[in-house]
Scaffold this active site. Structure first.
Site, PDB file in Angstrom:
ATOM      1  N   GLU A   1     -30.035   4.069  25.479  1.00 55.27           N
ATOM      2  CA  GLU A   1     -29.643   4.030  24.075  1.00 55.27           C
ATOM      3  C   GLU A   1     -30.845   3.775  23.182  1.00 55.27           C
ATOM      4  OE1 GLU A   1     -27.020   0.846  21.823  1.00 55.27           O
ATOM      5  OE2 GLU A   1     -25.795   2.048  23.188  1.00 55.27           O
TER       6      GLU A   1
ATOM      7  N   ASP B   1     -27.590   0.750  29.662  1.00 55.46           N
ATOM      8  CA  ASP B   1     -27.194   0.099  28.418  1.00 55.46           C
ATOM      9  C   ASP B   1     -28.051  -1.156  28.289  1.00 55.46           C
ATOM     10  OD1 ASP B   1     -25.676  -0.448  26.091  1.00 55.46           O
ATOM     11  OD2 ASP B   1     -24.387  -1.792  27.231  1.00 55.46           O
TER      12      ASP B   1
ATOM     13  N   ASP C   1     -20.493  -2.976  29.535  1.00 50.22           N
ATOM     14  CA  ASP C   1     -21.892  -2.548  29.617  1.00 50.22           C
ATOM     15  C   ASP C   1     -22.078  -1.481  30.695  1.00 50.22           C
ATOM     16  OD1 ASP C   1     -23.255  -4.974  27.952  1.00 50.22           O
ATOM     17  OD2 ASP C   1     -21.649  -5.691  29.245  1.00 50.22           O
TER      18      ASP C   1
END
Length: 166
Positions: free
Chosen positions: A67, A7, A140
């Site tokens: 991501e 992340d 996270d």
């Protein structure tokens, strides 16, 4: 297969490592690489670079999921996330680890079955899939574990498509 989900973030970069043994998922580790504002942006990126390389060396992932960058209203956040993504892409490429990129919607859909799932729903399903009883903190790290799970699902799906096409 061992997948690492990441992340991206400059202040807090979440990571999660998951092993897939057949249809069974097993959490290996999760946490964050953190930097503080007392350092320059360049110093923080070097810390992230070093931290990721240590993780790759220690856990030896077969694939990394990260991501995709999406633009939200906060331009400053988008820039720092973009910088962190650049370091992630660079370190993975240098370590010869394949990287797959997914949108938050894809990960939510893949992990919970609902693309508009809340953060809590994603965390709860991630915990359930990995057999983790204590709430994953910080968020996270939970997001990174969800990314690792979806990376495994996606990689498996891609291999099935290749098999069927032959």
């Amino acid at each position: 297969m061992r997948a690492m989900g990441i992340d991206p973030g400059t202040a807090i970069c979440g990571f999660g490592v998951v092993d897939a043994m057949g249809s069974r998922l097993k959490p290996v580790t999760y946490g964050t690489v953190q930097t503080t504002p007392e350092y320059t942006d360049a110093e923080r990126l070097v810390m992230l670079y070093d931290g990721l390389n240590e993780l790759y060396d220690k856990y030896k992932p077969d694939v990394i999921g990260v991501e995709q960058l999406f633009f939200n209203r906060n331009v400053t956040t988008a820039i720092t996330v973009g910088q962190a993504r650049g370091i992630i892409l660079l370190t993975a490429q240098q370590a010869h680890i394949p990287i797959l990129e997914f949108s938050p919607l894809q990960v939510k859909q893949g992990v919970t079955g609902y693309g508009r799932a809340t953060k809590e729903q994603v965390i709860n399903m991630t915990m359930r899939l990995l057999g983790i009883r204590e709430k994953i903190k910080p968020d996270d790290a939970a997001d990174a574990l969800a990314m690792a799970i979806y990376t495994i699902y996606s990689r498996h799906s891609l291999s099935l498509k290749r098999t069927v096409q032959l």
